[in-house]
Design a protein around this motif. Structure first.
Motif, short mmCIF file in Angstrom:
data_model
loop_
_atom_site.label_atom_id
_atom_site.label_comp_id
_atom_site.label_asym_id
_atom_site.label_seq_id
_atom_site.Cartn_x
_atom_site.Cartn_y
_atom_site.Cartn_z
N LYS A 1 70.73 -51.65 -26.52
CA LYS A 1 71.54 -52.84 -26.78
C LYS A 1 70.78 -54.11 -26.44
CE LYS A 1 75.99 -50.51 -26.04
NZ LYS A 1 77.22 -50.45 -25.21
N LEU A 2 69.99 -54.05 -25.37
CA LEU A 2 69.19 -55.21 -24.98
C LEU A 2 68.12 -55.50 -26.03
CD1 LEU A 2 68.65 -57.34 -22.84
CD2 LEU A 2 67.27 -55.66 -21.60
N LEU A 3 67.51 -54.45 -26.57
CA LEU A 3 66.51 -54.61 -27.62
C LEU A 3 67.14 -55.26 -28.86
CD1 LEU A 3 63.73 -54.16 -28.87
CD2 LEU A 3 64.42 -51.81 -29.41
N ALA A 4 68.34 -54.82 -29.21
CA ALA A 4 69.04 -55.41 -30.36
C ALA A 4 69.30 -56.89 -30.14
CB ALA A 4 70.35 -54.66 -30.60
N MET A 5 69.72 -57.25 -28.93
CA MET A 5 69.99 -58.65 -28.61
C MET A 5 68.73 -59.50 -28.78
SD MET A 5 71.34 -60.29 -25.01
CE MET A 5 69.74 -60.06 -24.20
N ILE A 6 67.59 -58.97 -28.35
CA ILE A 6 66.33 -59.69 -28.46
C ILE A 6 65.94 -59.87 -29.92
CG2 ILE A 6 63.85 -59.50 -28.02
CD1 ILE A 6 64.65 -58.19 -25.33
N LEU A 7 66.11 -58.83 -30.72
CA LEU A 7 65.78 -58.92 -32.15
C LEU A 7 66.71 -59.90 -32.87
CD1 LEU A 7 65.07 -55.16 -33.05
CD2 LEU A 7 63.42 -56.97 -32.50
N LEU A 8 67.98 -59.87 -32.54
CA LEU A 8 68.93 -60.78 -33.17
C LEU A 8 68.63 -62.23 -32.83
CD1 LEU A 8 72.22 -58.74 -32.63
CD2 LEU A 8 71.23 -59.34 -34.85
N LYS A 9 68.08 -62.45 -31.64
CA LYS A 9 67.74 -63.81 -31.22
C LYS A 9 66.35 -64.23 -31.71
CE LYS A 9 70.72 -64.12 -27.13
NZ LYS A 9 70.78 -64.32 -25.66
N ARG B 1 66.23 -42.53 -28.53
CA ARG B 1 67.63 -42.88 -28.27
C ARG B 1 67.77 -44.39 -28.04
NH1 ARG B 1 72.23 -39.73 -26.67
NH2 ARG B 1 73.85 -41.11 -25.83
N VAL B 2 66.78 -45.01 -27.39
CA VAL B 2 66.79 -46.46 -27.24
C VAL B 2 66.87 -47.13 -28.61
CG1 VAL B 2 65.40 -48.48 -26.55
CG2 VAL B 2 65.53 -46.48 -25.05
N ILE B 3 66.05 -46.66 -29.53
CA ILE B 3 66.02 -47.24 -30.87
C ILE B 3 67.34 -47.01 -31.60
CG2 ILE B 3 64.94 -47.02 -33.14
CD1 ILE B 3 62.30 -46.49 -31.67
N PHE B 4 67.88 -45.81 -31.49
CA PHE B 4 69.15 -45.51 -32.17
C PHE B 4 70.27 -46.40 -31.63
CE2 PHE B 4 72.93 -43.05 -33.30
CZ PHE B 4 72.63 -42.69 -34.60
N SER B 5 70.29 -46.58 -30.31
CA SER B 5 71.28 -47.47 -29.70
C SER B 5 71.11 -48.90 -30.20
CB SER B 5 71.15 -47.42 -28.18
OG SER B 5 71.98 -48.39 -27.56
N CYS B 6 69.85 -49.32 -30.37
CA CYS B 6 69.55 -50.65 -30.91
C CYS B 6 70.12 -50.79 -32.32
CB CYS B 6 68.04 -50.87 -30.91
SG CYS B 6 67.49 -52.32 -31.81
N LEU B 7 69.89 -49.78 -33.16
CA LEU B 7 70.39 -49.83 -34.54
C LEU B 7 71.91 -49.89 -34.58
CD1 LEU B 7 68.03 -47.17 -36.18
CD2 LEU B 7 67.76 -49.65 -36.15
N SER C 1 74.15 -52.95 -36.11
CA SER C 1 75.22 -52.71 -37.08
C SER C 1 76.53 -53.32 -36.62
CB SER C 1 75.38 -51.21 -37.32
OG SER C 1 76.38 -50.95 -38.28
N ARG C 2 76.84 -53.15 -35.34
CA ARG C 2 78.08 -53.73 -34.81
C ARG C 2 78.07 -55.25 -34.89
NH1 ARG C 2 78.00 -49.13 -31.13
NH2 ARG C 2 76.48 -50.19 -29.79
N LYS C 3 76.89 -55.84 -34.78
CA LYS C 3 76.78 -57.30 -34.84
C LYS C 3 76.70 -57.82 -36.27
CE LYS C 3 76.70 -57.94 -30.37
NZ LYS C 3 77.83 -58.60 -29.67
N LYS D 1 78.24 -38.04 -37.92
CA LYS D 1 77.97 -38.62 -39.24
C LYS D 1 78.21 -40.12 -39.26
CE LYS D 1 79.32 -38.32 -44.10
NZ LYS D 1 80.21 -37.67 -45.10
N GLY D 2 79.30 -40.56 -38.69
CA GLY D 2 79.63 -41.98 -38.70
C GLY D 2 78.58 -42.83 -38.01
N ARG D 3 78.06 -42.34 -36.88
CA ARG D 3 77.05 -43.09 -36.14
C ARG D 3 75.75 -43.19 -36.93
NH1 ARG D 3 76.12 -40.71 -30.39
NH2 ARG D 3 74.87 -42.64 -30.21
N TRP D 4 75.35 -42.08 -37.55
CA TRP D 4 74.11 -42.10 -38.32
C TRP D 4 74.22 -42.99 -39.56
CZ3 TRP D 4 69.27 -40.28 -37.33
CH2 TRP D 4 69.13 -39.50 -36.18
N GLU D 5 75.36 -42.95 -40.22
CA GLU D 5 75.55 -43.82 -41.38
C GLU D 5 75.51 -45.29 -40.97
OE1 GLU D 5 78.24 -40.97 -44.33
OE2 GLU D 5 79.23 -42.39 -42.97
N MET D 6 76.08 -45.59 -39.82
CA MET D 6 76.08 -46.96 -39.32
C MET D 6 74.65 -47.41 -39.02
SD MET D 6 78.73 -48.41 -36.46
CE MET D 6 77.82 -48.25 -34.94
N ALA D 7 73.86 -46.54 -38.39
CA ALA D 7 72.48 -46.88 -38.06
C ALA D 7 71.63 -47.02 -39.32
CB ALA D 7 71.89 -45.81 -37.14
#
Length: 619
Positions: free
Chosen positions: A462-470, A488-494, A498-500, A521-527
């Motif tokens: 999630k922290l990685l995603a925040m940095i990329l979004l900024k 798993r870090v990367i998957f959580s980032c994806l 997606s949530r953002k 399935k839902g998580r992978w499709e979202m990522a």
């Protein structure tokens, strides 16, 4: 570079619109070996109209903000825009691709002038010189990207071959310049504002280069040229103290005038936003090499530009535009606990930093036996990427890795292995496994450490995603690669991207290896929705330790690191022949990544990788 004439610019815009659409269809299709470059709904592939019906916004539509500014940059009549967008949604893409290629192969009296042909040849020579200069001056050169021999069977191959190489280069170079440019009309709010170099556009350019049979190494060289010239132009404007308003009014006309130090050069501010770091050290050498290698370009002009660029590092104003004086991701270091994570920082990997690269790679290790393992397994050619390794939660990752290794060498583990009572993933026995009490008690001490590491990996993602979004990476396409808990870090980032609401603008490609992620399935499709290009899941059915530490969820849902993820757009690669245990990813990464060939637009390998007798390290 002389401008393409109006008819050729129209065809180039149409081809790019089709490439955007086809790249998006690839994103939602089941990939395979020799994946065709054009997907026909008649063959069972998704159509953009069906995707739109599912609430997915077509990349080539006006609302995406990816296409109309390029039409505007190309000078295409606004009355034709809707027609080109509609054509990009056509199920008969091959017919339209061939038609646009035919237009590009034809010349009228105006476009076939000697000066125009000389200008196109000069540009092609400049690109070749840049490729050669990059390969000669770097330890890790831009290598040729292999593409499947199935190309010979594409119906439009003959038409593509009828184009001269200089014409192909001119088309790709012009479209690349359009991708990183902005325009006054967008700033006036007439359409969605596109900032920076979008991952979806780079994916489309990658596909278009494949259609035109232009090696990606040349596209990488063009990216460098655009960055070099732009930084020089920006510095020149700064030295002349040009008023900001005057620059804003004149930028569009400067872009439109063309020229190697004109059209592609004068993105100044756009490149400042895109790169997120200074490119000065490479600019002077790169431009001087171009001037020496291609006299027709005008050595004096390039030498002057190089001199301007060479002093860019001393500019406080330019450095301030990046934050941390151009440090980019390496300037991001936590001073205290953030978002539940104790350690999170980026370290330089390779030699491409502050070299004007328009794409970034971030790699994440998830099993280490010393701190060097955050970087060492990933040592490989830089190619066209500015590369970083993420160092995160060293203490926790070391603890769980050591615990697993200690257990593997313990008497209890040895007895279980001899008795054959361990998890036999290879035989596919995912149910009805008799878990002996000795196994459960022997792994208790791993479980607590594993649970903490899993929790931290989700938070780090999630922290990685925040940095990329900024925009910590600048506004550049990002490739993400990780193994074990790093995957798993990367998957959580994806998931967080997606949530953002990210539409796939940031992440171009993803490679997950030995991922401890369930097959929801839902998580992978979202990522998958937030990755513009290839999304690879590398798994090993021999990785029984992953099944041990994840035994409960493995038996009920399955794990990506052990088996196929049956989701459209996910490319599954069986690496069981190379990986005989979870820690083997540390030593086999180079061979696996070589087999995957992530720089190809689609998979050139079968769904299973085998040991390569010729592999002698990273290449």
């Amino acid at each position: 570079m002389a401008e393409l004439d109006s008819v050729h610019r129209y065809a180039a815009g149409g081809l790019f619109a089709l490439a955007l659409s086809q790249a998006q269809i690839h994103q939602h299709s089941l990939p395979g070996f020799g994946f065709p470059p054009v997907l026909d709904p008649a063959d069972g592939h998704s159509s953009l109209l069906s995707l739109a019906g599912d609430g997915i916004l077509p990349w080539s539509c006006e609302q995406s903000g990816l296409l109309r500014h390029i039409f505007r940059y190309l000078g295409i009549d606004e009355k034709a825009w809707v027609g080109l967008e509609y054509t990009s949604l056509s199920p008969d893409a091959t017919h339209h691709i061939e038609a646009f290629l035919r237009i590009l192969s034809e010349d009228d009296a105006e476009s076939s002038s000697r000066s125009t042909m000389d200008a196109e040849l000069s540009l092609a020579n400049a690109v070749d010189a840049m490729v050669q200069n990059t390969n000669d001056s770097q330890t890790h050169p831009i290598g040729r990207v292999f593409q499947s021999n199935r190309q010979e069977s594409w119906s439009f191959t003959a038409t593509a071959k009828s184009l001269t190489t200089p014409r192909k280069v001119a088309v790709l170079y012009t479209l690349l310049a359009g991708c990183v440019a902005d325009s006054p009309a967008e700033k006036a709010g007439k359409t969605a504002m596109k900032v920076g170099y979008d991952a979806r556009q780079r994916s489309a350019l990658r596909l278009l280069a494949l259609w035109l049979d232009v090696d990606w190494s040349k596209m990488a060289a063009m990216e460098l040229m655009v960055a070099y010239m732009a930084m020089a132009a920006q510095k020149e404007r700064e030295q002349k103290h040009v008023d900001d308003e005057e620059v804003a009014k004149s930028r569009w006309s400067q872009w439109r005038r063309g020229g190697l130090i004109g059209a592609a050069a004068l993105t100044g501010g756009a490149i400042l936003a895109i790169t997120g770091g200074l490119a000065a050290p490479a600019i002077a050498a790169g431009m001087a090499a171009l001037g020496a290698a291609v006299p027709v370009l005008g050595a004096s002009g390039l030498t002057a530009a190089a001199a301007v660029a060479g002093s860019a590092m001393g500019s406080v104003a330019v450095a301030a535009s990046f934050g941390a004086a151009g440090a980019g991701l390496t300037g991001i270091k936590m001073a205290r606990r953030t978002s539940g994570v104790d350690e999170f920082q980026f370290e330089v990997l390779g030699e491409n930093h502050q070299q004007g690269r328009l794409a970034v790679e971030i790699v994440v290790s998830g099993m280490i036996f010393n701190p060097e393992d955050f970087k060492k397994p990933w040592e490989a050619p830089d190619a066209d990427l500015e590369r970083y390794a993420l160092r995160w939660e060293t203490e926790n990752i070391l603890a769980v890795s050591t615990a697993i290794q200690d257990w593997l060498t313990s008497t209890a583990a040895s007895q279980l292995i001899k008795r054959g009572a361990m998890l036999t993933v290879l035989s596919g026995l995912m149910t009805a496994i008799a878990w002996p009490a000795t196994l459960l008690s022997a792994t208790d001490f791993i479980d607590s450490k594993w649970a903490i590491a899993v929790d931290r990996s989700d938070k780090a993602g999630k922290l990685l995603a925040m940095i990329l979004l900024k925009g910590g990476q600048g506004n550049r396409p990002v490739t993400l690669m990780g193994y074990s808990l790093g995957a798993r870090v990367i998957f959580s980032c994806l998931e967080e991207l997606s949530r953002k609401g990210d539409p796939g603008a940031i992440v171009e490609r993803v490679v997950l290896l030995g991922a401890p992620i369930t097959l929801d399935k839902g998580r992978w499709e979202m990522a998958r929705k937030v990755v513009a290009g290839r999304f690879v899941n590398a798994f090993s059915s021999n990785d029984w330790i992953l099944g041990v530490v994840y035994r409960a969820t493995f038996l009920t849902q399955g794990l990506a690191g052990l088996q196929v993820v049956d989701i459209p757009g996910i490319e599954n690669v069986d690496v069981s022949e190379l990986v005989d245990g979870h820690s083997a990813y540390l030593t086999k990464l180079g061979e696996i990544l070589q087999g995957i060939e992530i720089d190809s637009f689609y998979a050139n390998h079968s769904s299973k990788l085998y040991r390569s007798p010729s592999f002698s390290g990273h290449s």
